[in-house]
Each structure stands twice: as C-alpha cells, then as structure tokens.
Design a protein around this motif. Structure first.
Motif, PDB file in Angstrom:
ATOM      1  N   GLY B  69      24.146  67.303  51.175  1.00 52.69           N
ATOM      2  CA  GLY B  69      22.606  67.540  51.776  1.00 52.69           C
ATOM      3  C   GLY B  69      21.730  65.594  51.417  1.00 52.69           C
ATOM      4  N   MET B  70      21.808  65.328  50.334  1.00 53.17           N
ATOM      5  CA  MET B  70      21.222  64.648  50.096  1.00 53.17           C
ATOM      6  C   MET B  70      21.849  63.679  50.925  1.00 53.17           C
ATOM      7  SD  MET B  70      20.276  64.587  46.260  1.00 53.17           S
ATOM      8  CE  MET B  70      21.858  64.710  45.457  1.00 53.17           C
ATOM      9  N   PHE B  71      22.986  63.572  51.084  1.00 55.56           N
ATOM     10  CA  PHE B  71      23.834  62.077  51.345  1.00 55.56           C
ATOM     11  C   PHE B  71      23.199  62.264  52.831  1.00 55.56           C
ATOM     12  CE2 PHE B  71      26.635  61.656  48.258  1.00 55.56           C
ATOM     13  CZ  PHE B  71      27.098  60.194  48.165  1.00 55.56           C
ATOM     14  N   GLY B  72      23.401  63.737  53.768  1.00 52.04           N
ATOM     15  CA  GLY B  72      23.055  63.552  54.788  1.00 52.04           C
ATOM     16  C   GLY B  72      21.921  63.065  55.142  1.00 52.04           C
ATOM     17  N   THR B  73      20.981  63.281  54.119  1.00 47.75           N
ATOM     18  CA  THR B  73      19.689  62.926  54.946  1.00 47.75           C
ATOM     19  C   THR B  73      19.644  61.158  54.367  1.00 47.75           C
ATOM     20  OG1 THR B  73      18.404  63.597  51.980  1.00 47.75           O
ATOM     21  CG2 THR B  73      17.480  64.755  54.222  1.00 47.75           C
ATOM     22  N   TYR B  74      20.262  60.512  54.164  1.00 50.84           N
ATOM     23  CA  TYR B  74      20.315  59.710  53.543  1.00 50.84           C
ATOM     24  C   TYR B  74      20.955  59.009  55.039  1.00 50.84           C
ATOM     25  CZ  TYR B  74      21.859  55.009  52.274  1.00 50.84           C
ATOM     26  OH  TYR B  74      22.307  53.801  52.384  1.00 50.84           O
ATOM     27  N   VAL B  75      22.819  59.270  55.381  1.00 50.53           N
ATOM     28  CA  VAL B  75      23.106  58.863  56.731  1.00 50.53           C
ATOM     29  C   VAL B  75      21.844  58.809  57.771  1.00 50.53           C
ATOM     30  CG1 VAL B  75      24.414  59.090  57.905  1.00 50.53           C
ATOM     31  CG2 VAL B  75      25.721  58.515  55.545  1.00 50.53           C
ATOM     32  N   GLY B  76      21.587  60.438  57.796  1.00 49.25           N
ATOM     33  CA  GLY B  76      20.844  60.093  59.171  1.00 49.25           C
ATOM     34  C   GLY B  76      19.303  59.228  59.259  1.00 49.25           C
ATOM     35  N   LEU B  77      18.773  59.626  58.208  1.00 48.83           N
ATOM     36  CA  LEU B  77      17.261  58.242  58.067  1.00 48.83           C
ATOM     37  C   LEU B  77      18.004  56.847  58.495  1.00 48.83           C
ATOM     38  CD1 LEU B  77      15.112  59.605  54.784  1.00 48.83           C
ATOM     39  CD2 LEU B  77      15.415  59.591  57.287  1.00 48.83           C
ATOM     40  N   GLU B  78      19.484  56.541  57.723  1.00 46.84           N
ATOM     41  CA  GLU B  78      19.768  55.011  58.352  1.00 46.84           C
ATOM     42  C   GLU B  78      20.135  55.265  59.910  1.00 46.84           C
ATOM     43  OE1 GLU B  78      21.839  52.806  55.948  1.00 46.84           O
ATOM     44  OE2 GLU B  78      20.188  52.472  55.701  1.00 46.84           O
ATOM     45  N   LEU B  79      20.560  56.288  60.359  1.00 47.51           N
ATOM     46  CA  LEU B  79      21.327  56.363  62.003  1.00 47.51           C
ATOM     47  C   LEU B  79      19.449  56.264  62.136  1.00 47.51           C
ATOM     48  CD1 LEU B  79      24.105  58.601  62.270  1.00 47.51           C
ATOM     49  CD2 LEU B  79      23.700  56.272  61.864  1.00 47.51           C
ATOM     50  N   LEU B  80      19.077  56.304  61.702  1.00 47.32           N
ATOM     51  CA  LEU B  80      17.413  55.989  62.958  1.00 47.32           C
ATOM     52  C   LEU B  80      17.012  55.163  62.591  1.00 47.32           C
ATOM     53  CD1 LEU B  80      15.885  60.178  61.671  1.00 47.32           C
ATOM     54  CD2 LEU B  80      16.665  58.737  63.967  1.00 47.32           C
ATOM     55  N   GLY B  81      17.511  54.652  61.438  1.00 43.19           N
ATOM     56  CA  GLY B  81      16.947  52.815  61.566  1.00 43.19           C
ATOM     57  C   GLY B  81      15.514  52.969  60.309  1.00 43.19           C
ATOM     58  N   PHE B  82      16.011  54.039  59.851  1.00 48.19           N
ATOM     59  CA  PHE B  82      14.619  54.187  59.082  1.00 48.19           C
ATOM     60  C   PHE B  82      14.978  53.327  57.761  1.00 48.19           C
ATOM     61  CE2 PHE B  82      11.888  55.078  55.818  1.00 48.19           C
ATOM     62  CZ  PHE B  82      10.808  56.104  56.840  1.00 48.19           C
ATOM     63  N   THR B  83      14.269  51.800  57.367  1.00 52.39           N
ATOM     64  CA  THR B  83      15.356  51.168  56.686  1.00 52.39           C
ATOM     65  C   THR B  83      13.567  50.630  55.595  1.00 52.39           C
ATOM     66  OG1 THR B  83      14.598  49.273  58.057  1.00 52.39           O
ATOM     67  CG2 THR B  83      16.409  50.096  57.604  1.00 52.39           C
ATOM     68  N   GLY B  84      12.695  51.201  56.187  1.00 52.52           N
ATOM     69  CA  GLY B  84      11.145  50.722  54.956  1.00 52.52           C
ATOM     70  C   GLY B  84      11.432  51.816  53.275  1.00 52.52           C
ATOM     71  N   ARG B  85      11.861  50.983  52.677  1.00 53.25           N
ATOM     72  CA  ARG B  85      12.184  51.153  51.255  1.00 53.25           C
ATOM     73  C   ARG B  85      11.104  52.018  50.422  1.00 53.25           C
ATOM     74  NH1 ARG B  85      17.432  51.569  51.264  1.00 53.25           N
ATOM     75  NH2 ARG B  85      18.539  49.978  52.757  1.00 53.25           N
ATOM     76  N   ALA B  86       9.771  50.930  50.785  1.00 54.93           N
ATOM     77  CA  ALA B  86       8.644  50.957  49.862  1.00 54.93           C
ATOM     78  C   ALA B  86       7.580  51.305  49.960  1.00 54.93           C
ATOM     79  CB  ALA B  86       8.371  50.352  48.817  1.00 54.93           C
ATOM     80  N   ASP B  87       7.125  50.647  51.226  1.00 55.76           N
ATOM     81  CA  ASP B  87       6.215  51.276  51.817  1.00 55.76           C
ATOM     82  C   ASP B  87       6.252  52.030  53.830  1.00 55.76           C
ATOM     83  OD1 ASP B  87       7.974  49.938  53.811  1.00 55.76           O
ATOM     84  OD2 ASP B  87       6.421  48.744  55.158  1.00 55.76           O
TER      85      ASP B  87
END
Lengths: 405, 346
Positions: B69-87
């Motif tokens: 599940g943790m890997f899933g959210t990570y990959v999913g967010l990457e695919l969504l183009g979500f890269t904002g790491r702190a802001d």
C-alpha cells in the motif's frame, strides 16, 4: 467412516522412501552401523574432494558444509519442538543467539564480562564454553517455556516470535552487558593443532587448507574442520534424540502433537513434557550457536533476526517435520542451495539474492502439494503400538518372500 | 556468582533510564503521539482481526499488504505528477485534502487488490484441500517472504532501479507538520488531526458496514458458524474474499497515514514488518476476532508504547510492545474484549 466392504487394508502409499525405510528398519543394529559409518565417513570426506557439480565455486565448500552441520543441529533441535511435540516456535533464533552470545561474552575481548585479560585464554577455552552455553540456552528455554507453554497453536507461535525479537533487541540495546550493536569480535575457537603452518590451530579462519596436500589434516581448511566437529555433534545429538524418541518421553510428545486434550486425559502430564521438548530443543539450538560463534568468531544482534527463525522453520518443514533424517536434508538444502545459487549468474545478478524469494515460494508450493514435507514422518505405526508395528514390518524383514499376502 | 549477579543488575540499571518524571512531565504530548500511532495500528489490526475471525488464520502476510500500500500511494502520486516534496500544504487546504483523498484511494486500491490476490493465490488452494492450520500459517510466512523479496530484488530489476531495493523511497510529503493548537501542554499538529480523523471515520464506517449491512451480517455469520452459514445460503468464498478486501482497504489507508506520520525511510521492502507485528499485537491485545477490540487494542498499544519509550528510554520502544504482547497473551489469551466477531451482537 462407514463400514462399506472395502478390500483388505492394503499397504498405505508406499514410495521409494518407504521402501528404503522399511528395508533399513529390517536390518540389524550392527548392519545399520555397518552401512551408516562408511556413509558418514564418505560425507565427512566430501569437502576435501568436492565433486565438480556439487562444489560451490563462489565460496569454500568446507565453509558451506560447516554451515550445513550448524543448520542440521538447529533443524534437529527445532524438530524436537515442532516436529515431535507439535509446538510451533517462531523464535528459535533466540536460543541460537543465546548460545552464540554465551561463547562470545565469555571469550571475546570486547565483552564487558571479560575485561580481565587472559581469562579463558587456554587452548580449551571454546570447549569450556560449550557446556555453559548449553546450560544457558536450556535455562532460557525453561524460562521462556514455563509461562508460555499454556498457550496453543497460533498464540504460542506469536509469543515465541515476540520472545525471539526481545532477545535480539536486548542484545542490541543492553550495550553495557552485551556490547550492543557493535557486537563481539575475536571469539575463541578451539586451538587444536597449532604449528608453524597453522599458528592459531586448525580451526582458525586463517587456515585455508592446502588443496594439493595429500595429508588429509592439512588439506582441510578451517571450514572443513568445523564441519567435522559439527558432524560429531550432530551424531551425538542424533543418538540422544533418537533414544528420547523411542522412550516414554518421545511417545508423550507424539501424543501431545496428535491431540493434546486426549493426551492430557490419558494421563500424560502434557505441560511437563512440552517443557522438556522446549528445553531440549533450546539446548540443541544453543549448541549450534556455539559452533556459529566459534567459526565466524564475531556475533552481532543483526544476525539473529526473525528471518533466520523462519529459515530454520523452512528447514524443518521442507525436510519433513518429525523426521530426524528428513530435517537434516532440509537443513542441507537451506544451507547449500543459496551458496550454490550464489555462483550462478543471470545477467549481472547472482541467483543467490533470490534465495528467500525461492524459499518463500517453495514453502507455499509445498504446503499446497506436499504439506508433510519431502520425507514425512511415519505416524501411524507409533499410534498402533509395537506389536502391530512388528507385524507390519515382518514381511519385509523376513527372508521368506512368500509370506507377503 | 553473587557478585557477578549484582554487577549484572548494575549494568542493567545503566542501560535503562527509568525516567518517571519525564512521563509525568510530557504526559499529554505522549498521549497525543500515542493515539496518532495507535490509530494507524488499529486500522491495520482490523485486517488481522477480520481474517482471523472468519478463517482462524493469522495472516502473516498482512504486513506486506500494508507495505505494498505504501508503494502504491508513492507510485500513484508520482503518476499523478505530484512531486511537491515539502510545500504541498502551501498550495491550499482544499487541494491538499483532494490529494490526500486521491492518495488514500490509490493506497486502498493497491492493498485491497493485493489482499484479495493473496487470498486467491495462497490460501484458497489450501482451503480446497482442507489443509491443517499449520499449513496455513506456514503459507502465510512463505507469502510474506515472497512479497518482501520480490520488492527487495525483483522490483528494482523490473523498473530499472526506480522502485524497491534496499534503500527506502523518498516519500512525497503531502502535509508539512505544523502545530495547529495546544491542549494541556500538548502541541497538536495537522498531521495528527488528519490521521486521527481519517482513522476514526474509516473505523466507524467499517464497524457500521459489519454491523448494519447485509454483507456484514454474512461475515458475522461465517465467523460464528461457517457450516450453518453455508446452509443458510451464505457464500463462504465470497465472505472470505470480502474480509480480505476490507482488511486490505484499511491497510492501504493506514499505509498512506503512516507515510504522513513517518515521512522518511518507511517505503522500503521490509517497512511493513514492524508495523505488522505491532498491529497484530494490537489485535491480540483487544481480543483477536473482535472489531472493537482491534480499535481499542491499537489505541492502547500506541499510548502504552509512548509511555514506555519515555520511561525506559528510546531504544526500548519495540521491546515494550513485544513485552505487552507476551504479557497479555499469558494472562488473558482472548484479549481485553475477549468476544469473537461471530458472537458480537447479531
């Protein structure tokens, strides 16, 4: 079971293994030794002359075999607990750790308990530690078993798992007692056969063995020496456990494994015998730990994680839980296959990296198709009693082939 | 020997802090922390408890479902183009909540599918053959190995070293923890709020689903008496699938919440193991097979762990959890609320 007219109960499922087993059981004791001793000698000589296909190019074959002997001891010990008494122990690595740490704490210069220089520096230091380690592990088995053995099945498995982790975390965190995560180094090994060539004796890891020497003692590297020592231990423990199995204790274990409630009702003091199984199993695990500590001469908490526990259980389950010789084969597979795979390269990756993946798959597939393991224990005969056992065995053992129905 | 025994006690005292005043001093802070962790334990514990209630199986591989599940959210967010790491948080509350929701759904989907797949691949063949309980347990251990090692060694090969392997993935930081308000000396940050609110909502939802819906009733029926339930027209296979699905969904949600709470070093092949053990302890603590017990056990374990960590010293956190597990099992093998899923109110 309905009373339909079935044909007379034929021999239950007889494979090659059973045929060999019944022939073996039919032999007299001296004849068994007559076959057994040369076989053992042959196995003992194996690391000196590693056959080309079996050899492990990436590592010294003697070292692999030494690990096999260590795992074999563990498998025999765990088999007493899991296979004989039916107590699922997922924290067995804890006992292994206690054994290894006892030797470490007694002899390592890093040990907080051994600050006085020269203590236990005699040539016999390692051997002196072994009984202490066995006693310490037996005691820890007793301590762990007394409160927990009232639990059954899954719950027992979880509690033992918890204890295994507690042992590791204690070793890690009690820095002032165990030297913490730094571990203990330069643990003693038997200083046997010190000479010009082997300044620290045959068992020192510096002894690489002379491949071209025809003197067998010189040809053997330190791994082989440890293998030989381990083999002696294995044989002694096998004799000990075998006698236990044939005794009242062993029958009580089987009764507990098959049905604890019934065993209790028939007058078997189940708690007592479960505790025995746990303690004896633990002591054997501790013995194996001393071999590990001596050979590697370094222990650290990270070595004793749950994965190891699972691996030991793999050896027992794959080999055939309840069958001493079966679990030794299981131990061989567990110790040998990763090293063998290590030297097989696919692309830029060694196949050895996938060992746990393959063990996991093997376990799953095994549970589906052959849950009893490669060499299942023969349970029925024990349940019937000696007379039927003898009656069943007679047609095979007897010379008159015509007696066979 | 007696002198060495006292030396041992001495050394022991040196390795453990016994910081009682610390516990009193930061009591509320510890409690809030504990409840936050506990909420996550509780969500994962539900997965253990449901499966145990229906199948009498300790699903050891549930921690790997969580890890996936943790890997899933990570990959999913990457695919969504979500890269904002702190802001991420500064993009506005609404957007953040949207992202959180989407990320949670992804995690739930991945874990749910994985859990159902696990049941199909590993446990169903065993059920068909009427295997012993030990065979189930060992299969669970085996599958746990397989999934972990797949992520450890095979996944990096398949993805060109982008995923899996020994090093943890750098987490995408959705919410930057900032203190929102203070209660009784405890600073409460937004991450804690999100976690506790989400966990409570999910827990209440699950509880209602199990207690009110038709499917929930069939789950309870199978937990109580599989044979009779089958005779009454309940499909056991479907119920088992459903329990694995629910457990997986909650584990996926918990996976996202956990990466919010512990942003660094969690998304790694063995990142689920410790949390799995803790969650299982929580389930046992509350009474395995009991839904409310899992929730109670999770929260209790979280809080006690925090107190223990303060009292004995940081490094003893996990020991406290294991010791609690052992103690509870020894004195009350059925847990605090020792009633089973099946015997809960009809």
């Amino acid at each position: 079971m309905s009373h339909t007219t079935q044909p007379a109960p034929t021999r239950p499922m007889r494979g090659v293994g059973d045929a060999i087993r019944s022939r073996w059981d039919g032999l007299s004791r001296p004849a068994q030794w007559g076959i057994g001793v040369p076989a053992i000698i042959l196995i003992a000589l194996l690391p000196l002359f590693p056959p080309p296909l079996i050899d492990t190019p990436a590592v010294n074959f003697g070292v692999v075999m030494a690990q096999f002997a260590m795992y074999a001891l563990i498998a025999i010990g765990l088999n007493v607990v899991v296979g004989q008494a039916g107590l699922l122990d997922l924290g067995y690595v804890g006992f292994f750790a206690v054994g290894a740490y006892t030797v470490g704490l007694m002899t390592s210069p890093n040990s907080p308990w051994n600050q006085a220089d020269g203590w236990l520096n005699t040539p016999w230091s390692w051997f002196i530690c072994v009984p202490f380690a066995i006693a310490a592990t037996a005691l820890s088995g007793l301590i762990l078993g007394t409160p927990t053995l009232r639990l059954r099945g899954d719950y027992l498995a979880i509690v033992t798992l918890g204890f295994g982790e507690i042992v590791r975390l204690m070793a890690d965190n009690l820095g002032d007692i165990t030297n913490g995560s730094l571990g203990l180094s330069r643990i003693a090994h038997p200083n046997v056969g010190e000479s010009q060539q082997h300044p620290e004796g045959y068992f020192s890891s510096g002894n690489l063995g002379d491949k071209h020497s025809m003197n067998l003692l010189d040809r053997a590297g330190s791994g082989t020496w440890w293998f030989w020592l381990g083999l002696v231990f294995v044989i002694l423990v096998l004799l000990f456990v075998g006698n236990l199995e044939r005794s009242r204790v062993g029958r009580a274990w089987v009764a507990i494994r098959e049905d604890e409630d019934v065993a209790e009702m028939m007058g078997v003091p189940t708690f007592k015998f479960k505790l025995w199984a746990f303690t004896i199993g633990a002591a054997i695990g501790g013995l194996s730990g001393t071999l590990y500590a001596g050979q590697v001469s370094y222990v650290s908490p990270g070595e004793f994680d749950i994965i190891k526990s699972m691996l030991f259980l793999c050896a027992v389950v794959i080999g055939g839980s309840g069958n001493k010789l079966g679990v030794i084969v299981g131990a061989f597979l567990i110790a040998y296959l990763p090293w063998r795979f290590q030297s097989v390269q696919i692309g830029d990756q060694s196949l050895g990296d996938y060992k746990y993946l393959m063990f996991g798959l093997a376990l799953v597939v095994m549970m589906i198709f052959r849950p009893q393991g490669l060499f299942p224990v023969r349970q029925k005969l024990l349940a019937y009693g000696r007379q039927i056992a003898r009656a069943v065995r007679r047609p095979v053992a007897g010379a008159t082939a015509g007696a066979d129905q | 020997m007696s002198s060495s025994a006292t030396v041992g006690a001495d050394l022991l005292a040196k390795s453990i802090d016994f910081n009682g005043s610390g516990v009193v001093h930061s009591f509320w802070e510890l409690t809030v922390n504990g409840l936050t962790y506990g909420a996550i334990y509780a969500l994962v514990a539900v997965g253990y408890t449901l499966v145990y209630g229906v199948l009498r199986l300790i699903n050891f591989a549930h921690s790997e479902i969580f890890m996936l599940g943790m890997f899933g959210t990570y990959v999913g967010l990457e695919l969504l183009g979500f890269t904002g790491r702190a802001d991420a948080y500064h993009q506005g509350v609404v957007l953040t909540v949207c992202y959180l929701g989407v990320a949670m759904l992804i995690g739930m989907a991945v874990s749910g599918v994985a859990a159902v797949g696990l049941e199909r691949v590993a446990y169903r063949p065993l059920r068909k053959r009427g295997a012993k309980p030990l065979a189930f347990l060992i299969t669970a251990i085996g599958m746990s190995f397989v999934i972990q090692e797949f992520v450890h060694y095979a996944l990096p090969k398949l993805t060109g070293n982008k995923l899996g392997g020994t090093n943890a993935q750098t987490n995408i930081r959705l919410v930057e923890p900032t203190t929102q308000f203070t209660i009784g000396g405890a600073r409460i940050d937004n991450v804690s709020i999100v976690i506790v609110v989400a966990a409570v909502l999910l827990a209440v939802g699950t509880e209602m689903f199990i207690n009110r819906s038709k499917f929930g009733r069939s789950i309870r029926a199978v937990a109580q008496d599989p044979d009779t339930a089958t005779l009454m027209g309940v499909s056991r296979e479907r119920v088992i699938m459903l329990t694995f699905l629910i457990g997986g969904l909650l584990a996926g949600a918990a996976a996202l919440l956990y990466t919010l709470l512990r942003p660094a070093g969690t998304i790694v092949f063995n990142g689920g193991f410790l949390l799995g053990i803790k969650a299982f302890s929580a389930a046992v603590l509350g009474g395995i097979g009991n839904l409310r017990g899992a929730l109670l056990g999770g929260l209790l374990l979280g809080v006690i762990e925090q107190y223990g960590q303060m009292f004995f010293g940081n490094q003893w956190k996990d020991v406290v959890a294991y010791a609690l597990l052992v103690l509870v099992l020894m004195f009350r093998p059925t847990g605090i609320l020792g009633e089973s899923l099946g015997r809960a109110r009809a």
